[in-house]
Design a protein around this motif. Structure first.
Motif, short mmCIF file in Angstrom:
data_model
loop_
_atom_site.label_atom_id
_atom_site.label_comp_id
_atom_site.label_asym_id
_atom_site.label_seq_id
_atom_site.Cartn_x
_atom_site.Cartn_y
_atom_site.Cartn_z
N MET A 132 0.85 -1.17 0.00
CA MET A 132 0.00 0.00 0.00
C MET A 132 0.89 1.23 0.00
N GLU A 133 0.30 2.32 -0.44
CA GLU A 133 1.00 3.60 -0.41
C GLU A 133 0.07 4.67 0.15
N SER A 134 0.63 5.49 1.04
CA SER A 134 -0.15 6.57 1.63
C SER A 134 -0.36 7.68 0.60
N LEU A 135 -1.61 8.09 0.43
CA LEU A 135 -1.91 9.21 -0.45
C LEU A 135 -1.53 10.53 0.22
N LYS A 136 -1.31 10.48 1.51
CA LYS A 136 -0.95 11.68 2.28
C LYS A 136 0.52 12.05 2.10
N GLN A 161 0.15 -8.67 5.24
CA GLN A 161 -0.56 -9.85 4.73
C GLN A 161 -1.89 -9.98 5.46
N THR A 162 -2.85 -10.57 4.77
CA THR A 162 -4.19 -10.73 5.32
C THR A 162 -4.93 -11.85 4.59
N SER A 163 -5.97 -12.34 5.21
CA SER A 163 -6.83 -13.32 4.54
C SER A 163 -8.05 -12.65 3.91
N ASN A 164 -8.24 -11.34 4.18
CA ASN A 164 -9.37 -10.60 3.63
C ASN A 164 -8.88 -9.21 3.22
N LEU A 165 -8.49 -9.07 1.98
CA LEU A 165 -7.87 -7.84 1.50
C LEU A 165 -8.80 -6.63 1.58
N ASP A 166 -10.04 -6.79 1.17
CA ASP A 166 -10.98 -5.66 1.20
C ASP A 166 -11.19 -5.15 2.63
N GLU A 167 -11.37 -6.07 3.56
CA GLU A 167 -11.58 -5.67 4.95
C GLU A 167 -10.33 -5.02 5.53
N ARG A 168 -9.17 -5.56 5.20
CA ARG A 168 -7.91 -4.99 5.71
C ARG A 168 -7.70 -3.57 5.19
N MET A 169 -7.99 -3.33 3.92
CA MET A 169 -7.86 -1.97 3.36
C MET A 169 -8.85 -1.03 4.06
N ARG A 223 -9.99 -1.24 7.09
CA ARG A 223 -9.49 -0.98 8.44
C ARG A 223 -8.32 0.00 8.43
N HIS A 224 -7.41 -0.14 7.47
CA HIS A 224 -6.29 0.81 7.36
C HIS A 224 -6.82 2.22 7.09
N ASN A 225 -7.73 2.35 6.18
CA ASN A 225 -8.24 3.67 5.80
C ASN A 225 -9.18 4.27 6.84
N ALA A 226 -9.76 3.44 7.70
CA ALA A 226 -10.64 3.95 8.75
C ALA A 226 -9.88 4.31 10.02
N GLY A 227 -8.57 4.06 10.04
CA GLY A 227 -7.76 4.42 11.19
C GLY A 227 -7.72 3.39 12.30
N TYR A 228 -8.13 2.16 12.03
CA TYR A 228 -8.12 1.11 13.06
C TYR A 228 -6.75 0.46 13.27
N VAL A 229 -5.81 0.71 12.34
CA VAL A 229 -4.48 0.10 12.44
C VAL A 229 -3.50 1.17 12.92
N ARG A 230 -2.98 0.97 14.12
CA ARG A 230 -2.14 1.99 14.76
C ARG A 230 -0.95 2.40 13.89
N SER A 231 -0.29 1.44 13.26
CA SER A 231 0.93 1.75 12.50
C SER A 231 0.67 2.56 11.23
N PRO A 236 -5.33 8.61 3.80
CA PRO A 236 -5.81 7.38 3.17
C PRO A 236 -4.69 6.62 2.46
N TRP A 237 -4.94 5.33 2.25
CA TRP A 237 -4.01 4.41 1.61
C TRP A 237 -4.60 3.89 0.30
N LYS A 238 -3.72 3.62 -0.66
CA LYS A 238 -4.17 2.95 -1.89
C LYS A 238 -3.36 1.67 -2.05
N LEU A 239 -3.99 0.68 -2.61
CA LEU A 239 -3.33 -0.60 -2.85
C LEU A 239 -2.52 -0.50 -4.12
N LEU A 240 -1.22 -0.81 -4.03
CA LEU A 240 -0.36 -0.78 -5.21
C LEU A 240 -0.34 -2.14 -5.90
N ALA A 241 -0.27 -3.21 -5.11
CA ALA A 241 -0.18 -4.55 -5.69
C ALA A 241 -0.42 -5.58 -4.60
N TYR A 242 -0.73 -6.78 -5.02
CA TYR A 242 -0.83 -7.88 -4.07
C TYR A 242 -0.51 -9.20 -4.74
#
Length: 81
Positions: free
Chosen positions: A1-5, A13-21, A23-31, A37-43
């Motif tokens: 992922m890449e920060s648009l900011k 890594q995740t078993s559910n890519l859509d949900e993980r994205m 959570r990242h964009n909603a601010g639930y992941v501390r790191s 916001p984040w955008k997915l570059l590749a997987y």
């Protein structure tokens, strides 16, 4: 992922890519919270969770963005939908 900011990159890594994205964009992941916001570059889709964890560790050890993208190019990167 890449920060648009600020262009920071994140590898994970995740078993559910859509949900993980979501959570990242909603601010639930501390790191990643402060750089949303984040955008997915590749997987890459792996056969097992253990394989995904090993690859995540390997990519994070590379540190160099060019080496990571070179790895993706050699191993059939799946672009985001």
């Amino acid at each position: 992922m890449e920060s648009l900011k600020n262009g920071q990159r994140y590898i994970g890594q995740t078993s559910n890519l859509d949900e993980r994205m979501r959570r990242h964009n909603a601010g639930y992941v501390r790191s990643t919270r402060n750089n949303a916001p984040w955008k997915l570059l590749a997987y890459l889709q792996m056969e097992s969770r253990q394989e995904a964890i090993k690859l995540e560790e390997k990519l994070k050890r590379m540190k160099n963005r060019e080496r990571v993208f070179s790895y993706f190019a050699q191993h059939g990167v799946i672009l985001p939908h």
